[in-house]
Design a protein around this motif. Structure first.
Motif: not given
Length: 123
Positions: A29-42
């Motif tokens: 339904f329409g647009n939504s907030a979006m994000g970027w996350f990251r995960q390094a090993p361990g």
């Protein structure tokens, strides 16, 4: 349901640039907030950047400010993360997330996630 497909990851030399893309599809339904996350090993999955549904408001992890830029093209249902002056510490699997419920900065707040794309910065 919503599906997120990421692309743009790869191996880059320190100081180089990379642009990640996240295409959204499925019922919404329409647009939504979006994000970027990251995960390094361990390491824990951590917040990197977020953007409001309209694209007017953007937020960044302090260590990333001035280097990364999050944008979106709602006509294409796509969000981008332009990463400049990459550093070895940026090496991680980057995930796109959609539909934040309570907080842009909390991974548990997002309803949908992409499969992740590997970003490796060498030095």
């Amino acid at each position: 349901q919503v599906q997120l497909v990421e692309s743009g990851g790869g191996l880059v030399q320190a100081g180089g640039s990379l642009r990640l893309s996240c295409a959204r599809s499925g019922r919404t339904f329409g647009n939504s907030a979006m994000g970027w996350f990251r995960q390094a090993p361990g390491k824990k999955r951590t917040y990197v950047a977020a953007i409001s549904s309209s694209g007017r408001n953007t937020y960044y992890l302090e260590s990333v400010k001035g280097r990364f830029t999050i944008t979106r093209d709602n006509a294409k249902n796509t969000v981008y993360l332009q990463m400049n002056n990459l550093k070895p510490e940026d090496t991680a699997v980057y995930y796109c997330a959609a539909d934040s419920r309570d907080s842009y900065f909390d991974a548990l707040s997002y309803a949908y996630w992409g499969q992740g794309t590997q970003v490796t910065v060498s030095s």
